[in-house]
Enzyme design. Sequence first.
Site, PDB file in Angstrom:
ATOM      1  N   GLY A  69       0.809  -1.210   0.000  1.00  0.00           N
ATOM      2  CA  GLY A  69       0.000   0.000   0.000  1.00  0.00           C
ATOM      3  C   GLY A  69       0.845   1.264   0.000  1.00  0.00           C
ATOM      4  CB  SER A  70       3.925   2.245   1.816  1.00  0.00           C
ATOM      5  OG  SER A  70       3.430   1.958   3.099  1.00  0.00           O
ATOM      6  CD  GLN A 178      -7.120  -0.509   7.532  1.00  0.00           C
ATOM      7  OE1 GLN A 178      -7.938  -1.338   7.919  1.00  0.00           O
ATOM      8  NE2 GLN A 178      -5.835  -0.596   7.837  1.00  0.00           N
ATOM      9  CG  HIS A 200      -0.271  -6.677   5.068  1.00  0.00           C
ATOM     10  ND1 HIS A 200      -0.278  -6.287   6.383  1.00  0.00           N
ATOM     11  CD2 HIS A 200       0.138  -5.601   4.368  1.00  0.00           C
ATOM     12  CE1 HIS A 200       0.130  -5.026   6.468  1.00  0.00           C
ATOM     13  NE2 HIS A 200       0.387  -4.592   5.260  1.00  0.00           N
ATOM     14  CB  CYS A 323       3.005   3.208  10.967  1.00  0.00           C
ATOM     15  SG  CYS A 323       2.071   2.202   9.839  1.00  0.00           S
TER      16      CYS A 323
END
Length: 394
Positions: A69-70, A178, A200, A323
Amino acid sequence: MIYADNAATTRTSPAARQAVLDTMDRFWGNPSSLYAFGQEAAEVLYQARADVAACLNAKPQEIIFTSGGSEADNQAINSAAAVGKRKGKNHIITTPIEHHAVLHTVEKLAKEGYEITYLPMDASGIVKVEDVAAAIRPETCLVSVMFANNEIGTIQPIAEIGALCREKKIPFHTDAVQAVGHVPIDVEAMNIDMLSLSGHKFHGPRGVGALYVRRGAPLVSFIQGGAQERGHRAGTENLPAIVGMAAAMKDACAKIAANDAYVSTLRDALIAGLSEIPHGALNGATAPRLPGNVNFCFEGIEGESLLLLLDDKGICASSGSACTSGSLDPSHVLLAIGRPHEVAHGSLRLTLGEDNTMQDVEQIIAAVKDVVTYLRGMSPVWKELEKGERNYVI
Ligand SMILES: *Cc1c(COP(=O)(O)O)cnc(C)c1O
């Protein structure tokens, strides 16, 4: 152990695990190789792309596989910024409650001369479409609004924002990490131009994700090398992880309605139970909210101590995003929705999934009540509150 931290990561599903192993065993050729064994791997890669696309109502060629995602967020935002600059546009609209993969990227762009508008936020944790409309300028090159928040679970009016951006011809990106596999998503009906997802967060493997990019939307490659992903992301494809993610996504998307009904019943029972604790409050609006998300603040409590004591009782929870839990800064999301510093420190995020049961919920409620009472009993701040030497905030 009761696992209630599904927003941080999820258990790899048996279907995803099997798909990873099968791909490693049978399709370990390089999809870029021309001989038949390589082309078999290329076909498996295409099928995974088609499966991921189908869950979003996208076309296979609009999917770029990434490391997660990042990376998808970084590529989407940096692409829109780079293409915007060529057209003399340097203004980006986003929200103050984005994931750091978005926030830190726009902060980097701000240092390079881009102008960033953070949309107003109230206690609901939901953006208002009128505020997006009011923020749009002739030089706006991107609107980036997350689909669902990773800390408080609130769901944004994505279709309405998409329609507005389409009308104004402004590229619209959503971090849907999400949301994918948890709520229905249709990139056509919702007019989404770019969308980030991560394996994930819906029972797929870690270190793999995707960026959906509508044909014609801004797209720049930031990794130079081979021509993989049609030249948009160099590097030999992580085929086992990609196929594992596609299997998990197909599964999750097929079960959205059933899982949503089940998990939201657990969530509502958990919210009801925790609401019995005095001077505690749910963060963010109750609806629209992710089916598994519960996030509370408790006055006079340190979030870290709460988590450690819950861990002793076998409960995996979080105080915000995974995070930031290594740092002692209060959550930027809770501050943005108006929680004062001292209260934002005492937050508890419990994110449920379809593996959880009503028995888990009952145990969590009992454990949180115990731990909150115990910690308040030792807290000087709580004593001051009780004696009236300090005012309750909630
Ligand atoms: C987890 C998460 C990310 C980051 O995804 P990774 O695959 O871990 O890089 C980005 N945005 C949101 C909303 C997330 O929850």
